[in-house]
Design a protein around this motif. Sequence first.
Motif, PDB file in Angstrom:
ATOM      1  N   THR A 142       0.834  -1.206   0.000  1.00  9.77           N
ATOM      2  CA  THR A 142       0.000   0.000   0.000  1.00  9.77           C
ATOM      3  C   THR A 142       0.864   1.248   0.000  1.00  9.77           C
ATOM      4  O   THR A 142       0.608   2.204  -0.751  1.00  9.77           O
ATOM      5  CB  THR A 142      -0.926   0.007   1.223  1.00  9.77           C
ATOM      6  OG1 THR A 142      -1.707  -1.190   1.235  1.00  9.77           O
ATOM      7  CG2 THR A 142      -1.854   1.212   1.196  1.00  9.77           C
ATOM      8  N   MET A 143       1.898   1.252   0.823  1.00  9.39           N
ATOM      9  CA  MET A 143       2.796   2.399   0.879  1.00  9.39           C
ATOM     10  C   MET A 143       3.496   2.620  -0.471  1.00  9.39           C
ATOM     11  O   MET A 143       3.620   3.755  -0.941  1.00  9.39           O
ATOM     12  CB  MET A 143       3.851   2.193   1.981  1.00  9.39           C
ATOM     13  CG  MET A 143       3.268   2.094   3.397  1.00  9.39           C
ATOM     14  SD  MET A 143       2.346   3.576   3.905  1.00  9.39           S
ATOM     15  CE  MET A 143       0.649   3.018   3.676  1.00  9.39           C
ATOM     16  N   LEU A 144       3.931   1.542  -1.079  1.00  5.53           N
ATOM     17  CA  LEU A 144       4.576   1.648  -2.391  1.00  5.53           C
ATOM     18  C   LEU A 144       3.621   2.251  -3.418  1.00  5.53           C
ATOM     19  O   LEU A 144       3.995   3.158  -4.174  1.00  5.53           O
ATOM     20  CB  LEU A 144       5.035   0.268  -2.861  1.00  5.53           C
ATOM     21  CG  LEU A 144       5.510   0.204  -4.326  1.00  5.53           C
ATOM     22  CD1 LEU A 144       6.821   0.954  -4.489  1.00  5.53           C
ATOM     23  CD2 LEU A 144       5.650  -1.243  -4.784  1.00  5.53           C
ATOM     24  N   PHE A 145       2.405   1.755  -3.455  1.00  4.14           N
ATOM     25  CA  PHE A 145       1.466   2.175  -4.489  1.00  4.14           C
ATOM     26  C   PHE A 145       1.112   3.650  -4.342  1.00  4.14           C
ATOM     27  O   PHE A 145       1.047   4.382  -5.339  1.00  4.14           O
ATOM     28  CB  PHE A 145       0.192   1.317  -4.430  1.00  4.14           C
ATOM     29  CG  PHE A 145      -0.641   1.412  -5.669  1.00  4.14           C
ATOM     30  CD1 PHE A 145      -0.372   0.609  -6.764  1.00  4.14           C
ATOM     31  CD2 PHE A 145      -1.693   2.312  -5.747  1.00  4.14           C
ATOM     32  CE1 PHE A 145      -1.127   0.693  -7.915  1.00  4.14           C
ATOM     33  CE2 PHE A 145      -2.465   2.404  -6.891  1.00  4.14           C
ATOM     34  CZ  PHE A 145      -2.182   1.596  -7.984  1.00  4.14           C
ATOM     35  N   VAL A 146       0.887   4.117  -3.131  1.00  2.00           N
ATOM     36  CA  VAL A 146       0.501   5.513  -2.962  1.00  2.00           C
ATOM     37  C   VAL A 146       1.676   6.442  -3.264  1.00  2.00           C
ATOM     38  O   VAL A 146       1.489   7.541  -3.823  1.00  2.00           O
ATOM     39  CB  VAL A 146      -0.064   5.772  -1.547  1.00  2.00           C
ATOM     40  CG1 VAL A 146       1.024   5.714  -0.478  1.00  2.00           C
ATOM     41  CG2 VAL A 146      -0.778   7.124  -1.506  1.00  2.00           C
ATOM     42  N   ILE A 147       2.890   6.022  -2.958  1.00  2.27           N
ATOM     43  CA  ILE A 147       4.056   6.847  -3.280  1.00  2.27           C
ATOM     44  C   ILE A 147       4.204   6.982  -4.792  1.00  2.27           C
ATOM     45  O   ILE A 147       4.468   8.081  -5.312  1.00  2.27           O
ATOM     46  CB  ILE A 147       5.338   6.247  -2.659  1.00  2.27           C
ATOM     47  CG1 ILE A 147       5.304   6.419  -1.133  1.00  2.27           C
ATOM     48  CG2 ILE A 147       6.589   6.903  -3.239  1.00  2.27           C
ATOM     49  CD1 ILE A 147       6.406   5.685  -0.402  1.00  2.27           C
ATOM     50  N   LEU A 148       4.020   5.878  -5.512  1.00  2.07           N
ATOM     51  CA  LEU A 148       4.106   5.934  -6.969  1.00  2.07           C
ATOM     52  C   LEU A 148       3.006   6.828  -7.536  1.00  2.07           C
ATOM     53  O   LEU A 148       3.243   7.622  -8.454  1.00  2.07           O
ATOM     54  CB  LEU A 148       3.995   4.532  -7.564  1.00  2.07           C
ATOM     55  CG  LEU A 148       4.035   4.459  -9.092  1.00  2.07           C
ATOM     56  CD1 LEU A 148       5.343   5.016  -9.618  1.00  2.07           C
ATOM     57  CD2 LEU A 148       3.828   3.030  -9.583  1.00  2.07           C
ATOM     58  N   ALA A 149       1.792   6.716  -6.996  1.00  2.00           N
ATOM     59  CA  ALA A 149       0.691   7.557  -7.462  1.00  2.00           C
ATOM     60  C   ALA A 149       0.993   9.032  -7.235  1.00  2.00           C
ATOM     61  O   ALA A 149       0.701   9.885  -8.088  1.00  2.00           O
ATOM     62  CB  ALA A 149      -0.606   7.166  -6.755  1.00  2.00           C
TER      63      ALA A 149
END
Length: 504
Positions: free
Chosen positions: A368-375
């Motif tokens: 989840t942390m990875l995905f929101v940072i990429l977004a």
Amino acid sequence: MPEPKPIAGTGGDAAELAQFGYQQSMERHTGKFASFAVAFAFVSIATGIFTTYGAVLNSSGPVGIWTWPIAVVGQLAVAFVLGTIASRIPVTGYAYQWMSRLANPILGWIIGWISFTFLAIVVVAVDYTIASTVLPVLLNYEGTSTVTWAVTALVLVAQATLLALSTKWSQRFNNGAVTLELIGMVALTVLLLIVAAVRGDMDASNLFSKGAVAAEGFWSFGDLTSAGPWMLGFLLGAFTIVGFESAANLAEETNDPERVVPRAMCQAVLASGVLGFIFLIAVTLAAGDPVALAESGTPIADVIKHTLGSTVATLLLLMVVIAIFACGLVIMMTGIRLTWAMSRDERFPGWQQWAQISPRFHTPFKATMLFVILAELILAIFSQSETALFTLFGAATLLPAIIYAATVVMYLLKRRDLPVNGKFDLGAWEKPIVAVAVVWLVFELALFRDASFKDAWLYVIVMVVIGACYLGYLLARRGRDGLAMPDQHSIDAVLDQEAGSGRP
């Protein structure tokens, strides 16, 4: 690869999952309505129509809304095909899993990566809609690029926080939001029709007006580098009626996914298609001067406020904000599950971290942390662009079309080998449904030759190059055999057994 602690008490669904080489590592609490709500929230007619209606007014005029029912029929055919596959392979990772197991793991990885890039950009496009086309009217402020960027960034963080802390509460929120959206969109449509008729603001000629779009060549298919004006109207449905397969990405959290998931996908498309078209007609009838409306950055919100007044409009726009937030929430949930599924198979960059399930929250917390940072990074890249919304929705329409086309082609090649489970089959309707899906997808992809989508293509190319580099690294390190799916032999054995039985 890391072996998550299995979840006890999941019954026959856990045994079915074990046939694909996985232990039950997430709780199964998604029922029929929750599965439908996931698919419906991703489609989100409120989000799609609020995002693209203005673009359709400028490219095709109000008459462009008549492309909607055609797009719905095409996407419904695609949903039936994908639902058939989802019923046979009820595993988190959807298109990545389907292509890996029925074609080969290399093609599966490519489709998985394309799916990831789609989800990463579409969540930004959806949340950008809140900040650019709804909140400025609702809160009466000027939606500058800086303010829009800041609001979108905060919305992304709020969604990620909810998903990281609790899947159950995320789904409860989504269930409530979908219920509200269904009731609210019906109420909004009825009120627009009644109030506009009583006040004499209803103009039936709008339904067939080209607006400010030139009549010459309006109905043409276009040339090699451009699509005709009316043809561009198909992007309204093509952008909105996507993501229904998100229900399949929660297969490992759904009870009886072989039966529930495909029905949820098709029901979401049908419900969205019918309700969305009636809403489009209501808005267009009450649009007033379509030429003037096309110049607004918030056309739908303007029509609602003008027709229903500020108080009612405020309540209804608040409902739209909740619906769009839920749409982004489900998109992010889907992207996180795909990241986790590919990481579980050691296929995603940094998989050692993203394959973990939080023992405290029972969620893929790090993914989840990875995905929101990429977004947030994608948002930053587009933050100062004057055409950010069009570029985002262009890429978010192109990518699923590619995914759907690849999956339907794979189904054409493998459909006679797919094992039958008796829970979801196309039966005698298979050939006409597949034919409609193929014709629709070929037509849809042809629209993207238009030069206005060059930035969308650039995003796709950049992300594919990044993915190709990592895939090359995986192949160099492990070889083709090192990319075999967990317990690949189990489904191969089923396919071989079915093929050997002479099933037509």
